[in-house]
Design a protein around this motif. Structure first.
Motif, PDB file in Angstrom:
ATOM      1  N   GLU A 139       0.808  -1.212   0.000  1.00  0.00           N
ATOM      2  CA  GLU A 139       0.000   0.000   0.000  1.00  0.00           C
ATOM      3  C   GLU A 139       0.842   1.263   0.000  1.00  0.00           C
ATOM      4  N   CYS A 140       2.131   1.125   0.095  1.00  0.00           N
ATOM      5  CA  CYS A 140       3.021   2.286   0.225  1.00  0.00           C
ATOM      6  C   CYS A 140       4.089   2.205  -0.853  1.00  0.00           C
ATOM      7  N   GLY A 141       4.511   3.355  -1.308  1.00  0.00           N
ATOM      8  CA  GLY A 141       5.586   3.414  -2.287  1.00  0.00           C
ATOM      9  C   GLY A 141       6.476   4.612  -2.060  1.00  0.00           C
ATOM     10  N   SER A 162       4.258 -11.428  15.682  1.00  0.00           N
ATOM     11  CA  SER A 162       4.468 -11.274  14.239  1.00  0.00           C
ATOM     12  C   SER A 162       4.365  -9.803  13.883  1.00  0.00           C
ATOM     13  N   PHE A 163       5.342  -9.308  13.154  1.00  0.00           N
ATOM     14  CA  PHE A 163       5.350  -7.933  12.660  1.00  0.00           C
ATOM     15  C   PHE A 163       5.235  -7.971  11.140  1.00  0.00           C
ATOM     16  N   LYS A 164       4.287  -7.180  10.609  1.00  0.00           N
ATOM     17  CA  LYS A 164       4.068  -7.112   9.168  1.00  0.00           C
ATOM     18  C   LYS A 164       4.304  -5.688   8.683  1.00  0.00           C
ATOM     19  N   PRO A 165       4.729  -5.537   7.419  1.00  0.00           N
ATOM     20  CA  PRO A 165       4.961  -4.183   6.896  1.00  0.00           C
ATOM     21  C   PRO A 165       3.668  -3.387   6.858  1.00  0.00           C
ATOM     22  N   ALA A 166       3.767  -2.095   7.168  1.00  0.00           N
ATOM     23  CA  ALA A 166       2.624  -1.188   7.182  1.00  0.00           C
ATOM     24  C   ALA A 166       2.964   0.053   6.367  1.00  0.00           C
ATOM     25  N   PRO A 167       1.958   0.672   5.739  1.00  0.00           N
ATOM     26  CA  PRO A 167       2.222   1.905   4.984  1.00  0.00           C
ATOM     27  C   PRO A 167       2.569   3.058   5.905  1.00  0.00           C
TER      28      PRO A 167
END
Length: 290
Positions: A139-141, A162-167
């Motif tokens: 969702e992020c760029g 658990s850690f997941k990438p976030a925008p």
């Protein structure tokens, strides 16, 4: 007692230490990595960790990372009854980091809080790791290293984190214990998911730290590293405020809080140790009952 019998005193890292405080003794390295750092052969923490030599002296971290922050995550007081009275002991968990790619977690036990905190800080410095960061959310760029590049999983006891990438802009959507661990590593955005008994602060903190350790051990291909803007270690900008000299240490409470002198919870009994009248009864007339 003379100064020769007392021996060299360790440097005080607390909030005191005025202008009249004694200066710490000069550092004499005892390991191969310490001698190389003292001779300026290694000038960055990344070079010291990449050398493969064991990190056994906290003074190495003090020299290579002078702007290191620390925070007490848990202070647990345990008492046991002996023939001579109550014996108290404290277990302290501390996280250290510079807010720019380096974080460590340490735990120590002792009879006094102050020396135990200093010992936990030194152990956390010896466990410091170089964290991977990137822009791994679909969702992020933005192209900035602000979150974890991949899914990171850590486990300690029954707690699985658990850690997941976030925008960018989400912030740290994790528990209160995992927030300083991620923030000290330089991560500003992440989704967090937990399993197990997360009320156990020590296991929660160790699971969050183990997730970052597992992330730091990954070997990322060049094409994926360029696509996800993966950065290993510092980028030159810390997300933490500048460290002030003499400022107090942030501290989260533990299970040993809220106790009066002698380890007794406050509000139990009167000044003489007895209990007051029951809440539901009324005192009768003098010399008789109602």
């Amino acid at each position: 007692m003379s100064a020769a019998m007392q021996g060299p005193q360790p440097p005080f890292r607390g909030t005191g230490g005025g202008p009249g405080a004694p200066a710490p003794p000069p550092w004499v390295p005892k390991t191969e990595l310490g001698r190389r750092v003292a001779s300026d052969e290694y000038t960055t923490m990344s070079q010291a960790l990449a050398s493969g030599l064991p990190l056994r002296e906290p003074q190495i971290v003090d020299k290579l990372l002078p702007n290191l922050h620390d925070e007490v995550l848990d202070v647990n007081m345990v008492q046991r009854m002996t023939d001579s009275g109550r014996r108290f002991k404290f277990a302290v968990t501390v996280v250290v980091g510079n807010g720019d790619g380096f974080v460590g977690l340490g735990r120590a036990k002792g009879r006094e809080v102050g020396p135990t905190i200093r010992r936990a800080i030194d152990r956390a410095k010896l466990e410091i790791v170089e964290v991977l960061r990137g822009c791994g959310s679909w969702e992020c760029g933005c192209g900035r290293a602000h979150t974890v590049p991949f899914l990171a999983v850590g486990r300690s006891g029954s707690v699985v984190v658990s850690f997941k990438p976030a925008p960018q802009g989400v912030g740290l959507a994790v528990g209160a214990v995992a927030k300083p661990v991620l923030r000290f590593a330089g991560i500003t955005d992440a989704w967090g998911f937990t399993q197990g008994h997360t009320k156990t602060t020590v296991n929660y903190a160790q699971a969050a730290y183990q997730a970052l350790v597992a992330l730091s051990q990954l070997k990322v291909p060049a094409e994926d590293s360029q696509r996800l803007k993966v950065v290993r270690g510092p980028v030159g900008v810390s997300i933490l405020p500048p460290k002030e000299e003499g400022a107090g240490r942030p501290m989260r409470g533990g299970r040993g809080r809220g106790r009066g002198p002698g380890g007794r919870p406050p509000g139990r009994g009167g000044p003489g140790g007895g209990r007051g009248p029951p809440s539901g009864g009324r005192p009768g007339p003098a010399g008789g009952r109602r």
